[in-house]
Design an enzyme around this catalytic site. Structure first.
Site, mmCIF file in Angstrom:
data_model
loop_
_atom_site.group_PDB
_atom_site.id
_atom_site.type_symbol
_atom_site.label_atom_id
_atom_site.label_comp_id
_atom_site.label_asym_id
_atom_site.label_seq_id
_atom_site.Cartn_x
_atom_site.Cartn_y
_atom_site.Cartn_z
ATOM 1 N N PRO A 104 -79.911 -10.969 7.569
ATOM 2 C CA PRO A 104 -80.771 -11.127 8.834
ATOM 3 C C PRO A 104 -79.885 -12.557 9.544
ATOM 4 C CG PRO A 104 -81.995 -11.775 6.880
ATOM 5 C CD PRO A 104 -80.683 -11.507 6.322
ATOM 6 N N MET A 105 -79.579 -12.421 10.935
ATOM 7 C CA MET A 105 -79.201 -13.441 11.381
ATOM 8 C C MET A 105 -79.786 -13.167 12.984
ATOM 9 S SD MET A 105 -75.271 -13.773 10.422
ATOM 10 C CE MET A 105 -74.729 -11.861 10.262
ATOM 11 N N GLN B 152 -87.760 -9.120 8.532
ATOM 12 C CA GLN B 152 -87.847 -10.511 7.962
ATOM 13 C C GLN B 152 -88.966 -11.591 8.861
ATOM 14 O OE1 GLN B 152 -85.226 -14.025 8.237
ATOM 15 N NE2 GLN B 152 -84.999 -13.722 5.905
ATOM 16 N N CYS C 246 -84.286 -20.764 5.963
ATOM 17 C CA CYS C 246 -83.989 -21.449 7.457
ATOM 18 C C CYS C 246 -83.915 -22.787 7.079
ATOM 19 C CB CYS C 246 -84.615 -20.968 8.337
ATOM 20 S SG CYS C 246 -83.948 -21.419 9.999
ATOM 21 N N LYS D 130 -85.998 -14.195 0.792
ATOM 22 C CA LYS D 130 -84.654 -15.004 0.727
ATOM 23 C C LYS D 130 -84.626 -16.283 0.574
ATOM 24 C CE LYS D 130 -80.456 -14.521 3.921
ATOM 25 N NZ LYS D 130 -80.288 -15.635 4.583
ATOM 26 N N ASN E 287 -75.760 -14.184 -1.819
ATOM 27 C CA ASN E 287 -75.299 -14.180 -0.543
ATOM 28 C C ASN E 287 -74.651 -15.842 -0.402
ATOM 29 O OD1 ASN E 287 -77.021 -15.677 2.044
ATOM 30 N ND2 ASN E 287 -75.384 -14.152 2.670
ATOM 31 N N GLY E 288 -73.721 -15.698 0.588
ATOM 32 C CA GLY E 288 -73.012 -16.997 0.774
ATOM 33 C C GLY E 288 -71.495 -16.876 0.783
ATOM 34 N N ASP E 289 -70.843 -17.016 1.937
ATOM 35 C CA ASP E 289 -69.515 -17.048 1.909
ATOM 36 C C ASP E 289 -68.483 -15.553 1.372
ATOM 37 O OD1 ASP E 289 -69.455 -19.337 3.055
ATOM 38 O OD2 ASP E 289 -68.794 -20.417 1.252
ATOM 39 N N GLY F 138 -73.150 -12.280 5.956
ATOM 40 C CA GLY F 138 -73.718 -12.770 7.132
ATOM 41 C C GLY F 138 -72.625 -13.003 7.991
HETATM 42 C C1 FMN Z 1 -76.058 -17.264 13.557
HETATM 43 C C2 FMN Z 1 -76.975 -17.194 12.419
HETATM 44 C C3 FMN Z 1 -78.202 -16.623 12.262
HETATM 45 C C4 FMN Z 1 -79.107 -16.677 11.108
HETATM 46 N N1 FMN Z 1 -80.155 -16.226 10.798
HETATM 47 C C5 FMN Z 1 -80.793 -16.046 9.814
HETATM 48 C C6 FMN Z 1 -82.224 -15.524 9.888
HETATM 49 O O1 FMN Z 1 -82.679 -15.201 10.796
HETATM 50 N N2 FMN Z 1 -82.958 -15.205 8.678
HETATM 51 C C7 FMN Z 1 -82.350 -15.827 7.447
HETATM 52 O O2 FMN Z 1 -82.794 -15.585 6.323
HETATM 53 N N3 FMN Z 1 -80.893 -16.384 7.575
HETATM 54 C C8 FMN Z 1 -80.369 -16.351 8.623
HETATM 55 N N4 FMN Z 1 -79.114 -16.925 8.570
HETATM 56 C C9 FMN Z 1 -78.357 -17.236 7.242
HETATM 57 C C10 FMN Z 1 -77.791 -16.117 6.923
HETATM 58 O O3 FMN Z 1 -78.586 -14.840 6.563
HETATM 59 C C11 FMN Z 1 -77.058 -16.150 5.574
HETATM 60 O O4 FMN Z 1 -77.891 -16.592 4.528
HETATM 61 C C12 FMN Z 1 -75.784 -17.070 5.610
HETATM 62 O O5 FMN Z 1 -75.243 -17.202 6.994
HETATM 63 C C13 FMN Z 1 -74.923 -17.436 4.626
HETATM 64 O O6 FMN Z 1 -74.050 -16.078 4.488
HETATM 65 P P1 FMN Z 1 -72.809 -15.744 4.971
HETATM 66 O O7 FMN Z 1 -71.813 -17.174 4.242
HETATM 67 O O8 FMN Z 1 -72.385 -14.426 4.637
HETATM 68 O O9 FMN Z 1 -72.644 -16.190 6.378
HETATM 69 C C14 FMN Z 1 -78.262 -17.118 9.752
HETATM 70 C C15 FMN Z 1 -77.068 -17.497 10.059
HETATM 71 C C16 FMN Z 1 -76.282 -17.382 11.119
HETATM 72 C C17 FMN Z 1 -74.836 -17.883 10.848
#
Ligand code: FMN
Length: 317
Positions: free
Chosen positions: A16-17, A70, A101, A140, A199-201, A223
């Site tokens: 979710p982003m 979410q 968050c 999450k 999740n992460g990187d 993400g």
């Molecule tokens: C622009 C943006 C918006 C995000 N919005 C949410 C969100 O609405 N809910 C959530 O649980 N995490 C949110 N995240 C976190 C991502 O879901 C994810 O946990 C985080 O980016 C780490 O994963 P990645 O390294 O693959 O980016 C957001 C991240 C970014 C960069």
């Protein structure tokens, strides 16, 4: 795999982003093989107050299934009531609760990762929501600096009735800096019986394989690497099946961008999206991308952005 009663065919999920994972973008990721997609986080308070923006955020379609919504909030009662409304109004296949968050604005009011400091509140939130809805409930979370506290939260989430847990391997204090550490995710996977999503990187086939092998997790969540690059799902699946890396070429990038525009129009959600920002993500790593991003910044409407993008891709091809 199954998350509660929801069947999910595959193990690479879209994270979710906020301001990124609208319905059109999620459908594009599905087309490339994302097995599960989530809405941007939606405020439980806004759901209760019938805020019209929540209709855009909760929007889905049959072809998207399975799809998760979410929620974030700071009161067990509010989140549970909002879950019930969401179940009835949008019929998602999963309801996810945000305990991750790190935004200072939200943390200040006790939302998102602020709840990680109150394990009993987490129990109350998850158990209230699980009692209120039939839809499988997932969580999450981020890791805490302390492994014992992290494991305690994860166990509470499972005891309280959640059907799966996603673990972002960064602490609240890290926000998005530093490297995600998947060690605690591995410990959680060892401890819990419900599916664990790492999740992460995770940015390509190699990092995906590493995290699966290292943590033993049931699924991965992608993400930022998906922003402007929905092809990442094809790339990772291909690598996991064949051990070979594939990258999207310019034609593929342009095809994805035009399909994205088509879907935004199809679902009538162009007005909700900052297309300038999204178009810029699609130009990352492309020759002349910097100049194009500059031109996009001053574009006034969707058609101008599309024309600029067309020129870029024709030239690069
Ligand atoms: C622009 C943006 C918006 C995000 N919005 C949410 C969100 O609405 N809910 C959530 O649980 N995490 C949110 N995240 C976190 C991502 O879901 C994810 O946990 C985080 O980016 C780490 O994963 P990645 O390294 O693959 O980016 C957001 C991240 C970014 C960069």
């Amino acid at each position: 795999m199954k998350i509660g009663s929801t069947k999910v065919n595959g193990k690479i999920f879209l994270a979710p982003m906020a301001d990124v994972t609208n319905l059109a973008f999620r459908m594009l990721c599905k087309k490339h093989g994302a097995a599960l997609t989530y809405s941007e986080m939606i405020s439980a308070d806004a759901i209760l107050h019938d805020n019209t923006r929540t209709d855009y955020l909760g929007l889905s379609c049959n072809e998207e299934k399975p799809f998760g919504i979410q929620l974030f909030g700071n009161s067990a009662d509010t989140i549970a009531k909002a879950s019930s409304i969401i179940e009835e109004k949008y019929a998602p296949d999963i309801i996810d609760i945000n305990f991750g968050c790190p935004s200072n604005v939200l943390v200040k009011y006790g939302y998102g990762s602020a709840l990680l400091n109150s394990p009993e509140k987490i129990r109350e939130v998850v158990s209230n929501v699980c009692r209120k809805v039939d839809t499988p409930v997932t969580v999450k979370m981020r890791v805490l600096p302390d492994i014992k506290k992290t494991l305690n939260i994860a166990s509470i989430v499972e005891d309280a009735g959640a059907s799966a847990i996603t673990v972002h391997g960064r602490t609240q204090a890290q926000q998005y800096s530093g490297k995600a550490d998947h060690e605690y995710t591995r410990n959680i996977k060892d401890e819990l019986s419900i599916p664990v999503i790492a999740n992460g990187d995770i940015v390509d086939g190699l990092s995906a394989k590493y995290v699966i092998d290292y943590t033993g997790c049931d699924a991965l969540m992608i993400g930022r690497a998906a922003m402007g690059n929905p092809y990442i799902f094809s790339e990772i699946s291909h690598f996991l099946h064949t051990g070979k890396q594939i990258r999207p070429d310019c034609t593929q990038r342009f095809e994805d961008f035009t399909e994205y525009i088509r879907l935004l129009k199809k679902y009538d959600i162009v007005k909700y999206v900052d297309l300038r920002m999204h178009a810029k993500w699609f130009t990352r790593g492309i020759r002349d991308g910097r100049h194009v991003r500059h031109a996009i910044s001053s574009a006034k409407d969707t058609e101008t952005i599309i024309r600029i993008m067309e020129k870029l891709f024709v030239k690069s091809y």
